[in-house]
Design an enzyme around this catalytic site. Structure first.
Site, PDB file in Angstrom:
ATOM      1  N   HIS A 134       0.793  -1.235   0.000  1.00  0.00           N
ATOM      2  CA  HIS A 134       0.000   0.000   0.000  1.00  0.00           C
ATOM      3  C   HIS A 134       0.827   1.287   0.000  1.00  0.00           C
ATOM      4  CE1 HIS A 134      -3.461  -2.463   0.222  1.00  0.00           C
ATOM      5  NE2 HIS A 134      -3.645  -2.498   1.519  1.00  0.00           N
ATOM      6  N   HIS A 207      -9.889   2.087  -0.171  1.00  0.00           N
ATOM      7  CA  HIS A 207      -9.799   0.992   0.802  1.00  0.00           C
ATOM      8  C   HIS A 207     -10.934   1.027   1.821  1.00  0.00           C
ATOM      9  CE1 HIS A 207      -7.794  -2.080   3.178  1.00  0.00           C
ATOM     10  NE2 HIS A 207      -6.881  -2.199   2.225  1.00  0.00           N
ATOM     11  N   GLU A 341     -11.744  -3.886  -3.446  1.00  0.00           N
ATOM     12  CA  GLU A 341     -10.790  -2.911  -3.974  1.00  0.00           C
ATOM     13  C   GLU A 341     -10.554  -3.151  -5.457  1.00  0.00           C
ATOM     14  OE1 GLU A 341      -7.204  -3.250  -1.461  1.00  0.00           O
ATOM     15  OE2 GLU A 341      -8.484  -4.371  -0.115  1.00  0.00           O
TER      16      GLU A 341
HETATM   17  C1  BGC Z   1      -4.804  -6.392   1.841  1.00  0.00           C
HETATM   18  C2  BGC Z   1      -4.615  -7.108   3.153  1.00  0.00           C
HETATM   19  C3  BGC Z   1      -4.055  -6.151   4.146  1.00  0.00           C
HETATM   20  C4  BGC Z   1      -4.985  -4.972   4.291  1.00  0.00           C
HETATM   21  C5  BGC Z   1      -4.416  -3.939   5.201  1.00  0.00           C
HETATM   22  C6  BGC Z   1      -5.728  -5.256   2.057  1.00  0.00           C
HETATM   23  O1  BGC Z   1      -5.879  -4.520   0.892  1.00  0.00           O
HETATM   24  O2  BGC Z   1      -5.262  -7.241   0.851  1.00  0.00           O
HETATM   25  O3  BGC Z   1      -3.755  -8.209   3.012  1.00  0.00           O
HETATM   26  O4  BGC Z   1      -3.852  -6.748   5.399  1.00  0.00           O
HETATM   27  O5  BGC Z   1      -5.204  -4.386   3.038  1.00  0.00           O
HETATM   28  O6  BGC Z   1      -5.398  -3.139   5.701  1.00  0.00           O
END
Ligand code: BGC
Length: 376
Positions: A134, A207, A341
């Site tokens: 991320h 998210h 997402e």
């Molecule tokens: C991921 C997860 C991760 C989470 C974090 C998601 O987009 O797929 O693996 O733990 O984000 O908040």
């Protein structure tokens, strides 16, 4: 003859008047207001979009995030269906697991934080086991303060951010714009746009964690999911794609027909995924947003339909939520919400055969995602 002409003219004028008096399809925008101040002293603004049906979308400039999204149930009762916090301190705390934010520069994982473009190797921060997740650590897009403006007469809120060359290790100065629209058809539309001055990987998403019974409801496993996905990208012990693309048929990942999230989650709970945390390959993509997913909560009757231009969708059932306290003192236990997402595939730059994720100077990155709400 004269009578007919008069009738036609009257009909034409009435038609024109109807068009002129049709209420705007867009929501009203209220803002900016002050949401709060960061620990570093930055003012965070909030903007609230409200439509004719009482749907309310609250956005904040920290992470260009969705902080609240209130939608009606089958009886017309409105509830906030996304996880979040009441204040900036909550969003800045370690309790915030990317709630509602714009995620990037590269949403999802990059193996060992490494990639090569035109023979040059780049190393990003490793912040998720051995991998990059991320967008990095301090200046990922969820942690920066975006500039916001209300565009008139469209009544949309546009967030912009200029990410300097080298920020979080990513090459190129990246100019970003994320525009939120709320229509009177109860659609939240997000349009992403980016341009760079050096070749760079990009993968933006939102998210938001959804629970259609209302944020704070204890579980999302009763929600029924349908996906326009015949295939998925299998992943290794650290959730990095192996590079293969495999059919969902015969696996717990087959959501081609409406299926409860909890129906086949059991065997996944003991794996590295700890539930659903998978990238699905969406069928039939185009320049206009196309059907990707449908989430239905039988309790409230709320339905959310997801449309996108992106090739993939990460379905994440909040497996790492830890019962943290959020908005209105509500707690968010494991699997109490689901993220849908819309995005490119994880680690795509390191796998031949995955759709291209390198943006080059002169090109424009575009991504549209619609979360449309209805009841049943
Ligand atoms: C991921 C997860 C991760 C989470 C974090 C998601 O987009 O797929 O693996 O733990 O984000 O908040």
């Amino acid at each position: 003859m004269r009578f007919i002409r008069k009738m036609l003219i009257t009909a034409f004028l009435l038609g024109m008047a109807a068009v002129a008096f049709t209420p705007p399809l867009r929501a009203e925008v209220n803002g900016p207001k002050i949401f709060g101040k960061t620990a570093g002293g930055d003012m965070i603004e909030e903007y609230t979009l409200t439509n004719a049906n009482g749907v309310k979308l609250k956005l904040i400039t920290l992470g260009a995030a969705i902080a609240e999204l209130h939608v009606p149930d089958k009886a017309g009762k409105i509830a906030d269906v996304v996880l979040g916090f009441d204040d900036v301190a909550g969003y800045e705390s370690d309790q915030n697991q990317y709630f509602g934010c714009t995620t990037g520069r590269y949403a999802n994982r990059i193996a060992k934080g490494k990639f090569t473009i035109d023979g040059k190797e780049y190393q990003l921060a490793v912040n998720n086991g051995p991998n990059h997740l991320h967008g990095g650590v301090k200046r990922s897009l969820d942690k920066v303060v975006w500039k916001a403006e209300v565009l008139k007469p469209e009544n949309v809120v546009r967030f912009t951010y200029e990410s300097p060359d080298g920020e979080e290790g990513y090459p190129g100065k990246l100019d970003l714009a994320v525009t939120y629209t709320l229509t009177d058809r109860n659609e939240v539309r997000i349009d992403y746009k980016a341009m760079t001055d050096k070749a760079t990987p990009i993968n933006l998403t939102n998210h938001s964690y959804f629970n259609l019974s209302g944020a704070g409801a204890p579980s999302v496993l009763d929600h029924e999911l349908t996906l326009a996905a015949e295939q998925y990208t299998p992943a290794d012990a650290d959730l990095i794609p192996t590079g293969k693309i495999e059919p969902v048929t015969g696996t717990p990942l087959d959501f081609m027909k409406p299926t409860k999230l909890g129906a086949r989650i059991e065997p996944l709970l003991k794996t590295q995924f700890q539930g659903y945390d998978h990238n699905f390959v969406l069928t039939k993509r185009g320049a206009a947003p196309t059907f990707a997913a449908r989430l239905r909560d039988p309790m409230s009757g709320r339905v959310m339909t997801v449309l996108t231009t992106q090739p993939g969708i990460q379905v994440y059932t909040g497996n790492f939520l830890k019962g943290q306290k959020g908005k209105g003192g509500k707690t968010f236990p494991k699997q109490s919400a689901v993220c849908l997402e819309t995005q490119h595939f994880p680690d795509a730059m390191n796998h031949k055969g995955f759709p291209e994720v390198i943006l080059r100077p002169g090109q424009t990155y575009r991504h549209a995602c619609i979360y449309a709400f209805s009841t049943e």
